[in-house]
Scaffold this motif. Structure first.
Motif, mmCIF file in Angstrom:
data_model
loop_
_atom_site.group_PDB
_atom_site.id
_atom_site.type_symbol
_atom_site.label_atom_id
_atom_site.label_comp_id
_atom_site.label_asym_id
_atom_site.label_seq_id
_atom_site.Cartn_x
_atom_site.Cartn_y
_atom_site.Cartn_z
ATOM 1 N N PRO A 178 117.936 42.061 85.085
ATOM 2 C CA PRO A 178 118.704 42.356 86.306
ATOM 3 C C PRO A 178 117.835 42.717 87.511
ATOM 4 O O PRO A 178 118.341 43.315 88.459
ATOM 5 N N TYR A 179 116.535 42.368 87.478
ATOM 6 C CA TYR A 179 115.630 42.776 88.545
ATOM 7 C C TYR A 179 114.908 41.582 89.166
ATOM 8 O O TYR A 179 114.549 40.635 88.465
ATOM 9 N N ASN A 180 114.666 41.656 90.485
ATOM 10 C CA ASN A 180 113.704 40.753 91.097
ATOM 11 C C ASN A 180 112.314 41.349 90.896
ATOM 12 O O ASN A 180 112.175 42.414 90.256
ATOM 13 N N ARG A 181 111.277 40.714 91.446
ATOM 14 C CA ARG A 181 109.912 41.178 91.161
ATOM 15 C C ARG A 181 109.657 42.600 91.680
ATOM 16 O O ARG A 181 109.061 43.429 90.993
ATOM 17 N N GLN A 182 110.098 42.887 92.899
ATOM 18 C CA GLN A 182 109.865 44.223 93.440
ATOM 19 C C GLN A 182 110.623 45.275 92.640
ATOM 20 O O GLN A 182 110.098 46.358 92.351
ATOM 21 N N GLU A 183 111.851 44.957 92.268
ATOM 22 C CA GLU A 183 112.653 45.907 91.498
ATOM 23 C C GLU A 183 112.047 46.138 90.117
ATOM 24 O O GLU A 183 112.047 47.272 89.618
ATOM 25 N N LEU A 184 111.520 45.077 89.500
ATOM 26 C CA LEU A 184 110.883 45.237 88.192
ATOM 27 C C LEU A 184 109.623 46.082 88.319
ATOM 28 O O LEU A 184 109.345 46.932 87.466
ATOM 29 N N ALA A 185 108.855 45.859 89.392
ATOM 30 C CA ALA A 185 107.659 46.680 89.627
ATOM 31 C C ALA A 185 108.048 48.146 89.795
ATOM 32 O O ALA A 185 107.399 49.040 89.223
ATOM 33 N N ASP A 186 109.095 48.410 90.565
ATOM 34 C CA ASP A 186 109.562 49.785 90.744
ATOM 35 C C ASP A 186 110.026 50.382 89.420
ATOM 36 O O ASP A 186 109.734 51.541 89.107
ATOM 37 N N TYR A 187 110.739 49.579 88.636
ATOM 38 C CA TYR A 187 111.261 50.041 87.348
ATOM 39 C C TYR A 187 110.131 50.442 86.406
ATOM 40 O O TYR A 187 110.215 51.450 85.701
ATOM 41 N N LEU A 188 109.053 49.639 86.410
ATOM 42 C CA LEU A 188 107.930 49.899 85.502
ATOM 43 C C LEU A 188 106.899 50.853 86.094
ATOM 44 O O LEU A 188 105.962 51.264 85.401
ATOM 45 N N GLY A 189 107.063 51.185 87.376
ATOM 46 C CA GLY A 189 106.124 52.108 88.012
ATOM 47 C C GLY A 189 104.757 51.494 88.248
ATOM 48 O O GLY A 189 103.735 52.168 88.094
ATOM 49 N N VAL A 190 104.736 50.211 88.638
ATOM 50 C CA VAL A 190 103.461 49.524 88.884
ATOM 51 C C VAL A 190 103.527 48.833 90.247
ATOM 52 O O VAL A 190 104.592 48.699 90.846
ATOM 53 N N GLU A 191 102.362 48.395 90.739
ATOM 54 C CA GLU A 191 102.313 47.642 91.989
ATOM 55 C C GLU A 191 102.828 46.220 91.760
ATOM 56 O O GLU A 191 102.585 45.623 90.707
#
Length: 222
Positions: A178-191
């Protein structure tokens, strides 16, 4: 009642007959609420007066650090209960903002009435309380997975841990997230740049394939 069939399908009301659900909804001061995409449902420090069960659409709760950056998030989808963990504890206010990701329909129930049955303490109320605690147990397991994802030592390990958890949940090697790339990065706590680099490397090695938010796990890492 309009939407009763949709409400009956919710896990919170499983093993209850329509007449039992109707009686409970009166007891809980039920309201059907609709929110447009990006509309805030509750704000941080709002008093906990209702719990919200998602009928359709999705919502997101976000945590921010002192600099105002998103540190993590959790999504709510059909059948999920917003605010149950807050209302079942000692807190009197919400800790985070929760907003609609897309057009959203929820059932709003009075939280005090939900957790404080009338003197009759009818069997139907007992059933729905048991269902609520069953839901909380499942959420606890999800949070354990979340902790595992966030404590992985590398970006690559976080990605694979997250994808493995999704695979276990949907019981398929091929799935949408359910995430785009930025949302997945935010979810995982990475750049985002580090995320994109590792995804490309994993695809190049034949471990995963992906297109936009669709992923397929081809093999486990050696």
């Amino acid at each position: 009642m309009e939407n009763l069939k949709a409400i009956k399908k919710l896990n919170l009301f499983k093993n209850l007959e329509e007449n039992e659900i109707t009686a409970l909804l009166r007891c809980f001061s039920l309201k059907i609420l609709n929110f447009k995409a990006k509309k805030k449902i509750v704000s941080r420090q709002d008093r906990i007066e209702n719990i919200y069960i998602v009928i359709s659409g999705s919502a997101r709760e976000t945590w921010f650090n002192e600099d105002g950056d998103i540190t993590t998030s959790i999504d709510y989808r059909e059948g999920d209960i917003i605010g149950l963990d807050y209302a079942s504890g000692a807190r009197k206010t919400f800790s985070n903002d929760i907003f609609a990701l897309e057009d959203l329909m929820v059932v709003a129930l009075d939280s005090f009435r939900f957790f404080n049955p009338c003197n009759n303490f009818c069997p139907r109320h007992t059933k729905v309380i048991n269902n609520a605690f069953g839901y909380l147990a499942k959420q606890h397991n999800k949070l354990l997975n979340r902790v595992k994802e966030l404590t992985m030592p590398t970006t690559k390990a976080k990605i694979m841990c997250y994808l493995a958890n999704v695979r276990a949940y949907v019981k398929s090697n091929s799935f949408d997230i359910p995430y785009n790339r930025q949302e997945l990065a935010d979810y995982l706590g990475v750049e985002r740049s580090a995320l994109s680099k590792e995804l490309s490397e994993l695809q190049k090695r034949g471990i995963i394939t992906f297109h936009k938010n669709h992923f397929e796990i081809k093999k486990t890492q050696q």
